[in-house]
Design a protein around this motif. Structure first.
Motif, PDB file in Angstrom:
ATOM      1  N   TYR A 218      46.318 -56.153  18.695  1.00 45.41           N
ATOM      2  CA  TYR A 218      46.866 -57.449  17.819  1.00 45.41           C
ATOM      3  C   TYR A 218      47.249 -56.363  16.532  1.00 45.41           C
ATOM      4  N   LEU A 219      45.781 -55.736  15.816  1.00 41.98           N
ATOM      5  CA  LEU A 219      45.905 -54.682  14.926  1.00 41.98           C
ATOM      6  C   LEU A 219      47.053 -54.493  15.131  1.00 41.98           C
ATOM      7  N   ALA A 220      47.194 -53.218  16.177  1.00 45.29           N
ATOM      8  CA  ALA A 220      47.747 -51.752  16.370  1.00 45.29           C
ATOM      9  C   ALA A 220      49.061 -51.915  16.458  1.00 45.29           C
ATOM     10  N   GLU A 221      49.856 -53.532  16.953  1.00 46.51           N
ATOM     11  CA  GLU A 221      51.185 -54.021  15.843  1.00 46.51           C
ATOM     12  C   GLU A 221      51.523 -54.296  15.254  1.00 46.51           C
ATOM     13  N   MET A 222      50.317 -54.044  14.267  1.00 43.96           N
ATOM     14  CA  MET A 222      50.516 -53.742  12.272  1.00 43.96           C
ATOM     15  C   MET A 222      50.683 -52.370  12.078  1.00 43.96           C
ATOM     16  N   GLY A 223      50.063 -51.074  12.705  1.00 45.68           N
ATOM     17  CA  GLY A 223      50.072 -49.886  12.758  1.00 45.68           C
ATOM     18  C   GLY A 223      48.138 -50.163  12.246  1.00 45.68           C
ATOM     19  N   ALA A 224      47.666 -50.403  12.388  1.00 47.47           N
ATOM     20  CA  ALA A 224      46.209 -51.006  12.569  1.00 47.47           C
ATOM     21  C   ALA A 224      45.178 -50.469  13.287  1.00 47.47           C
ATOM     22  N   SER A 225      44.633 -49.849  13.090  1.00 50.72           N
ATOM     23  CA  SER A 225      43.196 -49.993  14.699  1.00 50.72           C
ATOM     24  C   SER A 225      42.015 -50.193  14.743  1.00 50.72           C
ATOM     25  N   SER A 226      41.630 -50.197  15.883  1.00 51.08           N
ATOM     26  CA  SER A 226      40.301 -51.020  15.680  1.00 51.08           C
ATOM     27  C   SER A 226      39.003 -50.542  16.686  1.00 51.08           C
ATOM     28  N   ASP A 227      37.691 -50.095  16.481  1.00 52.86           N
ATOM     29  CA  ASP A 227      37.171 -49.802  17.774  1.00 52.86           C
ATOM     30  C   ASP A 227      35.671 -51.085  17.260  1.00 52.86           C
ATOM     31  N   LEU A 228      36.310 -51.744  16.899  1.00 51.20           N
ATOM     32  CA  LEU A 228      34.684 -52.818  16.402  1.00 51.20           C
ATOM     33  C   LEU A 228      34.967 -53.482  17.885  1.00 51.20           C
ATOM     34  N   CYS A 229      33.272 -53.404  18.180  1.00 52.94           N
ATOM     35  CA  CYS A 229      32.583 -54.272  18.977  1.00 52.94           C
ATOM     36  C   CYS A 229      32.235 -55.878  18.345  1.00 52.94           C
ATOM     37  N   TYR A 230      32.494 -57.049  17.734  1.00 54.95           N
ATOM     38  CA  TYR A 230      32.494 -58.150  16.571  1.00 54.95           C
ATOM     39  C   TYR A 230      31.193 -58.731  17.444  1.00 54.95           C
ATOM     40  N   GLY A 231      30.835 -58.994  18.855  1.00 58.94           N
ATOM     41  CA  GLY A 231      29.834 -59.682  19.190  1.00 58.94           C
ATOM     42  C   GLY A 231      29.033 -58.879  18.510  1.00 58.94           C
ATOM     43  N   ALA A 232      28.561 -57.675  19.006  1.00 60.73           N
ATOM     44  CA  ALA A 232      27.989 -57.013  19.019  1.00 60.73           C
ATOM     45  C   ALA A 232      27.402 -56.688  17.624  1.00 60.73           C
ATOM     46  N   THR A 233      28.285 -56.568  16.427  1.00 65.30           N
ATOM     47  CA  THR A 233      28.207 -56.743  15.455  1.00 65.30           C
ATOM     48  C   THR A 233      27.260 -58.352  14.606  1.00 65.30           C
ATOM     49  N   VAL A 234      27.839 -59.017  15.690  1.00 60.04           N
ATOM     50  CA  VAL A 234      27.051 -60.436  15.217  1.00 60.04           C
ATOM     51  C   VAL A 234      25.489 -60.707  15.656  1.00 60.04           C
ATOM     52  N   GLU A 235      25.922 -59.875  16.578  1.00 58.08           N
ATOM     53  CA  GLU A 235      24.069 -60.234  17.425  1.00 58.08           C
ATOM     54  C   GLU A 235      23.177 -59.133  16.250  1.00 58.08           C
ATOM     55  N   ARG A 236      23.503 -58.293  15.957  1.00 54.76           N
ATOM     56  CA  ARG A 236      22.587 -57.539  15.172  1.00 54.76           C
ATOM     57  C   ARG A 236      22.137 -58.271  13.726  1.00 54.76           C
ATOM     58  N   THR A 237      23.508 -58.386  13.466  1.00 60.01           N
ATOM     59  CA  THR A 237      23.273 -59.398  11.615  1.00 60.01           C
ATOM     60  C   THR A 237      22.025 -60.538  12.299  1.00 60.01           C
ATOM     61  N   LEU A 238      22.287 -61.233  12.836  1.00 63.40           N
ATOM     62  CA  LEU A 238      21.142 -62.090  13.654  1.00 63.40           C
ATOM     63  C   LEU A 238      19.553 -61.514  13.621  1.00 63.40           C
TER      64      LEU A 238
ATOM     65  N   ASP B 128      37.287 -58.442  21.869  1.00 63.52           N
ATOM     66  CA  ASP B 128      37.943 -56.795  20.623  1.00 63.52           C
ATOM     67  C   ASP B 128      39.000 -56.093  21.466  1.00 63.52           C
ATOM     68  N   PRO B 129      39.650 -56.510  22.971  1.00 66.79           N
ATOM     69  CA  PRO B 129      40.065 -55.335  23.256  1.00 66.79           C
ATOM     70  C   PRO B 129      41.983 -56.809  22.940  1.00 66.79           C
ATOM     71  N   PHE B 130      41.401 -57.835  22.166  1.00 65.46           N
ATOM     72  CA  PHE B 130      43.018 -58.936  22.027  1.00 65.46           C
ATOM     73  C   PHE B 130      43.225 -57.777  20.873  1.00 65.46           C
ATOM     74  N   ARG B 131      42.116 -58.021  20.009  1.00 68.10           N
ATOM     75  CA  ARG B 131      42.037 -57.849  18.542  1.00 68.10           C
ATOM     76  C   ARG B 131      42.536 -56.607  18.311  1.00 68.10           C
TER      77      ARG B 131
ATOM     78  N   GLU C 259      36.825 -56.048  10.369  1.00 67.77           N
ATOM     79  CA  GLU C 259      37.882 -54.768  11.029  1.00 67.77           C
ATOM     80  C   GLU C 259      37.243 -54.015   9.009  1.00 67.77           C
ATOM     81  N   PRO C 260      36.927 -52.552   9.245  1.00 66.63           N
ATOM     82  CA  PRO C 260      36.804 -51.382   8.257  1.00 66.63           C
ATOM     83  C   PRO C 260      38.562 -51.515   7.794  1.00 66.63           C
ATOM     84  N   GLY C 261      38.987 -51.543   8.407  1.00 67.05           N
ATOM     85  CA  GLY C 261      40.947 -50.866   8.525  1.00 67.05           C
ATOM     86  C   GLY C 261      41.493 -52.598   7.798  1.00 67.05           C
ATOM     87  N   VAL C 262      41.166 -53.485   7.781  1.00 69.43           N
ATOM     88  CA  VAL C 262      41.320 -54.692   7.496  1.00 69.43           C
ATOM     89  C   VAL C 262      41.109 -55.397   6.080  1.00 69.43           C
TER      90      VAL C 262
END
Length: 484
Positions: free
Chosen positions: A439-459, A433-436, A271-274
């Motif tokens: 959860y981060l929104a409860e701490m004032g952080a935003s997220s637009d990361l698609c984690y599964g797609a990130t792993v696939e691109r990295t592979l 992604d929706p849960f993360r 997550e870029p914001g974490v």
């Protein structure tokens, strides 16, 4: 006919798991049906499989790279360290029980038929089986009864590519020295070598390649430069855990000795914001953390004692007084309760210990291990998530009435009255992604990361990296058809 080849290392942590994952994706992109296989793994980072067992997390990632579902046959022997001299033995996905290191070393050869059984079942479903060794065959003191390296290679008649790690220095000695200490039959299994983790201009090592070829007679399949995005993939080993500086949302993770199933951290680290900070023993937990995350543990009671010995229980109490958040996952969840009872001595002598008392729950260790892939949802936001359960304990108490997740019709987890301290047995939840984001929104952080797609691109990027720097056509030619 199915072919197979084995990647062994001239030392531990040379990058075998990463190379097998990249090769699995590369050959899959070439149209081959690929299956990963590791005869024996030692890791507390496990994955639950579709057939209801567990395997090393690295083999689950390799299966993802190959586009197939993780299966217990991909890692038939898994050792999960519980102490300095003992481990839990898992065979073909299922817990057998604790084994002292000396007893396992004496009896391991008896597991070879089960290992070969799993290997040949995999071979019936694939064009290529990529086998990963463990540690190094140069550890000839472990050769008697070996099932992880040359013992397996010779029993299954699988050729070996030996990989050295140039980042550590001394890679010529690693490779040439391995040949020198192996007995002739084992050395004959090695059909080529590769050098991994090179930094800089690979042409500067041309002379080194020549020396290795001259001294060993092995062909070189390539010199692989450092793959900078490796951190984006789920880590295999606790040695791979590292802090990841990022945005202003700060998550602190105490690094306990038996930390387990820490793939929960990967999505947060991406997550870029974490910022994820792994806090080593001897250092206090940061006072300005937004969240302290207690990961899973293979030895919950021992890790709880270590947490107290480091003074982290005091740091946690201060964190909660400052209205900071705490999340315990699996073993971390158990630590947060009022007590942990181990009446049957599953983690050591039978005992009951006081927990951190931050959740009004109590845990009793039972020998029946729960292994399950689970779809759930976050009750506050309705966000869907999926994960896996892998634990021995059963947890009950009033704070479970404030469950914050639901698996089907079953409430899951527990929350304090304030809602700032939570626990769950569900691993892998932050990969959703929706849960993360919720959860981060409860701490004032935003997220637009698609984690599964990130792993696939990295592979995909890793596969392209290996296509460029390894001779995959020669590797295929060096692989050997497997007799049924």
């Amino acid at each position: 006919m199915t072919r197979a080849i084995m990647i062994q290392g001239a030392g531990s942590n040379v990058g075998k798991s990463m190379l097998v994952a990249g090769l699995a994706r590369a050959f899959t992109r070439r149209g081959r049906a690929v299956a990963p296989f590791k005869p024996q793994n030692m890791s507390n980072n496990a994955a639950v499989t579709v057939d209801g067992g567990e395997i090393g997390r690295a083999q689950a990632l390799q299966a993802m790279a190959a586009g197939c579902a993780p299966h217990t046959d991909m890692n038939p022997v898994l050792l999960k360290p519980e102490s300095e001299t003992g481990a839990q033995l898992v065979v073909q996905g299922h817990r057998v029980g604790p084994r002292a290191a000396r007893d396992y070393m004496r009896d391991k050869a008896g597991l070879l038929p089960r290992v070969l059984e799993s290997f040949h079942r995999l071979c019936r479903k694939a064009d290529l089986v990529l086998v990963e060794g463990a540690g190094s065959p140069a550890e000839i003191n472990l050769r008697d009864g070996d099932i992880a390296n040359m013992g397996f290679a010779r029993a299954a008649n699988v050729p070996v590519i030996l990989v050295g790690d140039i980042d550590r220095g001394g890679v010529i000695a690693q490779l040439v020295g391995t040949q020198a200490v192996l007995e002739a039959g084992d050395a004959a299994c090695i059909t080529g070598f590769a050098v991994n983790k090179f930094r800089g201009d690979v042409r500067l090592f041309d002379g080194g390649v020549t020396e290795i070829v001259t001294r060993t007679g092995w062909p070189c399949l390539g010199v692989v430069p450092w793959f900078a995005d490796a951190w984006r993939l789920p880590p295999e080993d606790v040695l791979d855990l590292a802090s990841t500086p990022g945005g202003p949302c700060r998550i602190a993770v105490p690094q306990l000795g038996r930390i387990a199933n820490f793939d929960d951290l990967g999505p947060l680290a991406n997550e870029p914001g974490v910022s994820v900070e792994i806090v080593p023993p001897g250092r206090p937990l940061p006072g300005d953390a937004d969240l302290v995350l207690l990961s899973g543990s293979k030895s919950t009671i021992a890790d709880l004692a270590a947490l107290r010995a480091n003074g982290w229980d005091i740091d946690l109490a201060a964190h909660v007084r400052r209205e900071g958040r705490v999340l315990g996952i699996c073993g971390g969840y158990q630590m947060l309760g009022r007590s942990i009872a181990d009446p049957e001595g599953l983690e050591g002598p039978p005992s009951t210990v006081e927990g951190l008392g931050m959740l009004d729950v109590e845990t009793v260790m039972r020998p029946e291990k729960r292994l399950a892939l689970s779809d759930a949802h976050h009750m506050a936001s309705g966000a869907p998530l999926s994960g896996y359960e892998i634990h021995l304990g059963q947890t009950h108490g009033p704070d479970r009435d404030r469950a914050w997740l639901r698996i089907g019709d079953r409430p899951e987890g527990a929350s304090s009255i304030s809602g700032r301290v939570r626990g769950t047995y569900l691993h892998g939840l932050f990969a959703s992604d929706p849960f993360r984001a919720a959860y981060l929104a409860e701490m004032g952080a935003s997220s637009d990361l698609c984690y599964g797609a990130t792993v696939e691109r990295t592979l995909d990027a890793l596969a392209a990296h290996l296509e460029t720097h390894l001779d995959l056509d020669r590797l295929w030619d060096l692989s050997r058809p497997v007799a049924g």
